[in-house]
Design an enzyme around this catalytic site. Structure first.
Site, short mmCIF file in Angstrom:
data_model
loop_
_atom_site.label_atom_id
_atom_site.label_comp_id
_atom_site.label_asym_id
_atom_site.label_seq_id
_atom_site.Cartn_x
_atom_site.Cartn_y
_atom_site.Cartn_z
N GLU A 1 5.08 2.57 -6.23
CA GLU A 1 5.37 3.78 -5.48
C GLU A 1 6.87 3.93 -5.25
O GLU A 1 7.57 2.95 -4.97
CB GLU A 1 4.65 3.74 -4.12
CG GLU A 1 4.23 5.07 -3.61
CD GLU A 1 3.27 4.98 -2.43
OE1 GLU A 1 2.82 6.02 -1.97
OE2 GLU A 1 2.98 3.84 -2.00
N ASP B 1 1.19 -2.40 -4.90
CA ASP B 1 1.36 -1.82 -3.57
C ASP B 1 2.14 -2.80 -2.72
O ASP B 1 1.65 -3.90 -2.41
CB ASP B 1 0.00 -1.53 -2.92
CG ASP B 1 0.13 -0.90 -1.55
OD1 ASP B 1 0.51 0.27 -1.46
OD2 ASP B 1 -0.13 -1.61 -0.55
N ASP C 1 -4.84 -2.36 0.92
CA ASP C 1 -3.76 -2.53 -0.05
C ASP C 1 -4.29 -2.59 -1.48
O ASP C 1 -3.68 -2.06 -2.40
CB ASP C 1 -2.96 -3.79 0.27
CG ASP C 1 -2.27 -3.71 1.63
OD1 ASP C 1 -1.99 -2.57 2.07
OD2 ASP C 1 -2.00 -4.76 2.23
#
Length: 369
Positions: free
Chosen positions: A264, A180, A346
């Site tokens: 992501e 992340d 996170d």
């Protein structure tokens, strides 16, 4: 066969710097000449191409531009080749219409592989001789080309090498990790490891502002303005180096320790439209992290999986799967309203990314497994 690039700083003499400036100026002149001729022929109803312009330029350069012979012929050729690539990118809608190149911006010249020679800590440039390098070429293989470029008042040579084997050690760990990326913490891994964001622009913004003000007060065309421009360029180069160093340390760790990297697929261009966060997002260098992780993982025998940007990794509980839709950006600790699980925001997102990849590979698994 993998192709890698190695960028090395040069330490040229003052005479060699003059030659580099002439070569970059020749490449810029050929590019601008080709752009002007392309526009003229197109308006006249013709169908210009890079190969036709190159043939036309070679036929007239000895009489019209005799000074071009002072540097290697690769200089003019690279300018026209870059123009052809610029138009190719424009026609394929990857870039805007080519613009005129200005002196001092993106100065570079490409050298063909048969025009250069190498020895430890030195490279031979056509019509110039041997130029010292700060280090030797790290990779062995077929050298496809070399690009000499200038950043601030520093000169670099970048070699493109086609290798028979991967230059990186193969990853022996077959684990999967979720990554992340963020602003406060550059990256948080699903195993709890964190990489801090150096925030180079934020820490040096006062110095940036001072040098920008100093540059604006200098008279255009003066030597003092040129000195101020170089000082500002050096600071921008330092900031870029800090960003790349942080990205390299993070992606090196990921490629060495994990077989599958789940990250992501962020819409960086869309995120940059947020005026409050644009500077911080640019400073975090998200795109460079994605790019480096992709090629390093491939060289190490691993792979990068990109999770859909609309997947709510931050709002999903990593324990029960409940989506906390009321979660705010200011909430740094995730508290699940269903199972009351508490975890760093996170870390929770990174675990969800890892689990997303595992469930995609084995759909029969559940969060409890």
């Amino acid at each position: 066969m993998p192709t890698v690039a190695h960028k090395i700083r040069l330490t040229p003499t003052p005479e060699q710097v003059v030659y580099f400036r002439k070569a970059c100026g020749t490449a810029r002149f050929a590019y601008n000449w080709g752009l002007t001729e392309w526009r003229r022929q197109y308006k006249a109803g013709g169908h210009p191409s890079m190969f036709a312009l190159k043939k036309q330029f070679n036929a007239m350069k000895r009489q019209a531009f005799p000074w071009i012979a002072d540097v290697t012929k690769c200089a003019a050729e690279s300018g026209l080749i870059n123009l052809g690539k610029a138009f190719s990118n424009f026609f394929q809608k990857r870039a805007k219409y080519p613009r005129v190149h200005k002196k001092g911006k993106h100065d570079s010249v490409t050298l063909a592989n048969d025009k250069i020679a190498l020895r430890p800590f030195a490279v031979q440039i056509p019509k110039l001789g041997w130029v010292r390098m700060t280090e030797s070429l790290r990779f062995s293989g077929y050298i496809k080309s070399a690009v000499v470029s200038r950043i601030a008042d520093h000169w670099f040579v970048s070699f493109t090498v086609e290798m028979t084997d991967s230059p990186r050690p193969q990853c022996k760990n077959h684990a999967t990790v979720g990554v992340d990326v963020g602003i406060e913490t550059l990256a948080t891994l699903s195993d709890g490891t964190r990489f801090e964001n150096p925030k180079a622009t934020l820490k040096l913004q006062r110095r940036l502002a001072r040098l920008n003000r100093a540059l604006g007060k200098k008279q255009k065309g003066s030597k003092n303005r040129e000195k101020a421009k170089i000082a500002l360029s050096r600071l921008h180069y330092r900031i870029a180096c800090i960003r790349k160093d942080a990205a390299h340390k993070l992606t090196d760790y990921l490629a060495k320790h994990f077989q599958t990297i789940v990250i992501e697929d962020l819409n960086v261009n869309g995120m940059m439209k947020n005026k409050r966060l644009a500077k911080h997002i640019a400073d975090a260098n998200f795109f460079e992290i994605h790019r480096q992780a992709t090629y390093k993982a491939a060289l190490s025998g691993g792979n990068v999986e990109r999770v859909n940007r609309f997947y709510p990794s931050s709002k999903t509980c990593s324990q029960c799967g409940h989506i906390h839709r009321e979660l705010k950006l200011s909430d740094r600790v995730f508290t699940c309203p269903a199972c009351h699980h508490r975890q760093n925001r996170d870390e929770n997102a990174a675990v969800n990314l890892e689990q997303y990849s595992v469930r995609a590979a084995c759909p029969e698994l559940t969060l409890a497994d």
